[in-house]
Design a protein around this motif. Sequence first.
Motif, PDB file in Angstrom:
ATOM      1  N   CYS A  34      31.189  -1.871   4.129  1.00 23.24           N
ATOM      2  CA  CYS A  34      30.733  -2.757   3.055  1.00 23.24           C
ATOM      3  C   CYS A  34      31.230  -2.306   1.685  1.00 23.24           C
ATOM      4  CB  CYS A  34      29.208  -2.853   3.050  1.00 23.24           C
ATOM      5  SG  CYS A  34      28.555  -3.858   4.392  1.00 23.24           S
ATOM      6  N   LEU A  35      31.225  -1.001   1.456  1.00 25.12           N
ATOM      7  CA  LEU A  35      31.737  -0.489   0.178  1.00 25.12           C
ATOM      8  C   LEU A  35      33.225  -0.797   0.038  1.00 25.12           C
ATOM      9  CD1 LEU A  35      29.827   2.906  -0.082  1.00 25.12           C
ATOM     10  CD2 LEU A  35      29.415   0.823  -1.424  1.00 25.12           C
ATOM     11  N   GLY A  36      33.940  -0.747   1.129  1.00 21.71           N
ATOM     12  CA  GLY A  36      35.362  -1.087   1.123  1.00 21.71           C
ATOM     13  C   GLY A  36      35.611  -2.561   0.881  1.00 21.71           C
ATOM     14  N   GLN A  37      34.696  -3.405   1.349  1.00 18.28           N
ATOM     15  CA  GLN A  37      34.822  -4.859   1.174  1.00 18.28           C
ATOM     16  C   GLN A  37      34.546  -5.273  -0.265  1.00 18.28           C
ATOM     17  OE1 GLN A  37      35.631  -7.352   3.746  1.00 18.28           O
ATOM     18  NE2 GLN A  37      36.392  -5.364   4.404  1.00 18.28           N
ATOM     19  N   GLY A  38      33.605  -4.582  -0.902  1.00 21.83           N
ATOM     20  CA  GLY A  38      33.223  -4.948  -2.266  1.00 21.83           C
ATOM     21  C   GLY A  38      32.435  -6.244  -2.295  1.00 21.83           C
ATOM     22  N   GLY A  39      32.260  -6.788  -3.464  1.00 25.44           N
ATOM     23  CA  GLY A  39      31.539  -8.049  -3.621  1.00 25.44           C
ATOM     24  C   GLY A  39      30.102  -7.954  -3.129  1.00 25.44           C
ATOM     25  N   GLN A  40      29.621  -9.024  -2.488  1.00 23.82           N
ATOM     26  CA  GLN A  40      28.236  -9.066  -2.013  1.00 23.82           C
ATOM     27  C   GLN A  40      27.953  -7.980  -0.973  1.00 23.82           C
ATOM     28  OE1 GLN A  40      27.103 -12.616   0.130  1.00 23.82           O
ATOM     29  NE2 GLN A  40      28.882 -12.548   1.496  1.00 23.82           N
ATOM     30  N   HIS A  41      28.994  -7.609  -0.211  1.00 19.52           N
ATOM     31  CA  HIS A  41      28.820  -6.554   0.791  1.00 19.52           C
ATOM     32  C   HIS A  41      28.356  -5.248   0.138  1.00 19.52           C
ATOM     33  CE1 HIS A  41      31.190  -9.209   3.383  1.00 19.52           C
ATOM     34  NE2 HIS A  41      30.782  -8.477   4.396  1.00 19.52           N
ATOM     35  N   ALA A  42      28.888  -4.980  -1.052  1.00 21.36           N
ATOM     36  CA  ALA A  42      28.631  -3.707  -1.731  1.00 21.36           C
ATOM     37  C   ALA A  42      27.455  -3.779  -2.703  1.00 21.36           C
ATOM     38  CB  ALA A  42      29.886  -3.245  -2.465  1.00 21.36           C
ATOM     39  N   ALA A  43      26.707  -4.877  -2.683  1.00 24.21           N
ATOM     40  CA  ALA A  43      25.550  -5.005  -3.574  1.00 24.21           C
ATOM     41  C   ALA A  43      24.576  -3.855  -3.324  1.00 24.21           C
ATOM     42  CB  ALA A  43      24.853  -6.339  -3.341  1.00 24.21           C
ATOM     43  N   PRO A  44      24.068  -3.223  -4.384  1.00 25.23           N
ATOM     44  CA  PRO A  44      23.175  -2.066  -4.227  1.00 25.23           C
ATOM     45  C   PRO A  44      21.993  -2.335  -3.291  1.00 25.23           C
ATOM     46  CG  PRO A  44      23.784  -2.311  -6.523  1.00 25.23           C
ATOM     47  CD  PRO A  44      24.359  -3.499  -5.804  1.00 25.23           C
ATOM     48  N   GLU A  45      21.446  -3.545  -3.354  1.00 26.89           N
ATOM     49  CA  GLU A  45      20.310  -3.886  -2.498  1.00 26.89           C
ATOM     50  C   GLU A  45      20.693  -3.836  -1.017  1.00 26.89           C
ATOM     51  OE1 GLU A  45      17.426  -7.717  -2.133  1.00 26.89           O
ATOM     52  OE2 GLU A  45      18.071  -7.194  -4.162  1.00 26.89           O
ATOM     53  N   HIS A  46      21.878  -4.359  -0.697  1.00 29.40           N
ATOM     54  CA  HIS A  46      22.348  -4.381   0.687  1.00 29.40           C
ATOM     55  C   HIS A  46      22.658  -2.963   1.178  1.00 29.40           C
ATOM     56  CE1 HIS A  46      23.983  -5.946   4.359  1.00 29.40           C
ATOM     57  NE2 HIS A  46      25.152  -5.403   4.127  1.00 29.40           N
ATOM     58  N   ILE A  47      23.364  -2.196   0.360  1.00 34.69           N
ATOM     59  CA  ILE A  47      23.686  -0.811   0.726  1.00 34.69           C
ATOM     60  C   ILE A  47      22.394  -0.002   0.881  1.00 34.69           C
ATOM     61  CG2 ILE A  47      24.833   1.321  -0.030  1.00 34.69           C
ATOM     62  CD1 ILE A  47      26.769  -0.945   0.855  1.00 34.69           C
ATOM     63  N   GLY A  48      21.437  -0.228  -0.008  1.00 36.15           N
ATOM     64  CA  GLY A  48      20.159   0.478   0.065  1.00 36.15           C
ATOM     65  C   GLY A  48      19.403   0.176   1.345  1.00 36.15           C
ATOM     66  N   LEU A  49      19.445  -1.091   1.778  1.00 36.66           N
ATOM     67  CA  LEU A  49      18.771  -1.475   3.017  1.00 36.66           C
ATOM     68  C   LEU A  49      19.444  -0.823   4.218  1.00 36.66           C
ATOM     69  CD1 LEU A  49      16.620  -3.089   4.514  1.00 36.66           C
ATOM     70  CD2 LEU A  49      18.096  -5.110   4.345  1.00 36.66           C
ATOM     71  N   LEU A  50      20.769  -0.838   4.242  1.00 37.22           N
ATOM     72  CA  LEU A  50      21.509  -0.173   5.328  1.00 37.22           C
ATOM     73  C   LEU A  50      21.181   1.321   5.382  1.00 37.22           C
ATOM     74  CD1 LEU A  50      24.958  -1.929   4.903  1.00 37.22           C
ATOM     75  CD2 LEU A  50      23.645  -1.897   7.042  1.00 37.22           C
ATOM     76  N   ALA A  51      21.136   1.962   4.219  1.00 42.65           N
ATOM     77  CA  ALA A  51      20.853   3.401   4.155  1.00 42.65           C
ATOM     78  C   ALA A  51      19.431   3.695   4.614  1.00 42.65           C
ATOM     79  CB  ALA A  51      21.082   3.924   2.733  1.00 42.65           C
ATOM     80  N   THR A  52      18.483   2.867   4.196  1.00 39.15           N
ATOM     81  CA  THR A  52      17.089   3.056   4.592  1.00 39.15           C
ATOM     82  C   THR A  52      16.930   2.829   6.087  1.00 39.15           C
ATOM     83  OG1 THR A  52      16.352   2.381   2.395  1.00 39.15           O
ATOM     84  CG2 THR A  52      14.702   2.317   4.154  1.00 39.15           C
ATOM     85  N   CYS A  53      17.635   1.852   6.605  1.00 39.29           N
ATOM     86  CA  CYS A  53      17.608   1.573   8.038  1.00 39.29           C
ATOM     87  C   CYS A  53      18.150   2.783   8.819  1.00 39.29           C
ATOM     88  CB  CYS A  53      18.411   0.308   8.344  1.00 39.29           C
ATOM     89  SG  CYS A  53      18.162  -0.311  10.024  1.00 39.29           S
ATOM     90  N   ALA A  54      19.265   3.326   8.362  1.00 39.78           N
ATOM     91  CA  ALA A  54      19.828   4.511   9.011  1.00 39.78           C
ATOM     92  C   ALA A  54      18.821   5.660   8.996  1.00 39.78           C
ATOM     93  CB  ALA A  54      21.127   4.933   8.315  1.00 39.78           C
ATOM     94  N   ASP A  55      18.165   5.855   7.846  1.00 43.32           N
ATOM     95  CA  ASP A  55      17.190   6.949   7.708  1.00 43.32           C
ATOM     96  C   ASP A  55      16.006   6.794   8.651  1.00 43.32           C
ATOM     97  OD1 ASP A  55      18.736   8.090   5.730  1.00 43.32           O
ATOM     98  OD2 ASP A  55      17.467   7.402   4.074  1.00 43.32           O
ATOM     99  N   ILE A  56      15.415   5.587   8.694  1.00 42.34           N
ATOM    100  CA  ILE A  56      14.217   5.398   9.518  1.00 42.34           C
ATOM    101  C   ILE A  56      14.576   5.454  11.004  1.00 42.34           C
ATOM    102  CG2 ILE A  56      14.232   2.848   9.506  1.00 42.34           C
ATOM    103  CD1 ILE A  56      11.055   5.047   9.314  1.00 42.34           C
TER     104      ILE A  56
END
Length: 118
Positions: A34-56
């Motif tokens: 997603c970070l490589g794609q940029g745009g909506q993929h790289a939105a902080p909210e989306h990245i944050g959700l992915l990271a939180t999902c990975a953590d839990i």
Amino acid sequence: MTHHTAAHRPQAMNDCIDNCTQCHAICLETINYCLGQGGQHAAPEHIGLLATCADICATSADAMLRGAAVHTITCGACAEICRQCADACDRMNDDSEMKRCADACRRCAESCAAMASQ
């Protein structure tokens, strides 16, 4: 105190540990994508959700591996966060990477919901 190994755990729990571990890895890989794609993929909210999902997912797997009774609580939280993450990935452009992540999250959500209800 009983020490649980894979052979002594219920199969459903072993499957849930595998689903959590896989979802954790796929969410981390999807963050990079997603970070490589940029745009909506790289939105902080989306990245944050992915990271939180990975953590839990990692936390839930660890709780089950430890045989901690609180795994029902972590699995309940994991199921909900995985569902939200799957929905968010589905809303992104319909590409195979996002679908792969959504599928992993749904699989994990299902097995975690079953574990939480025990």
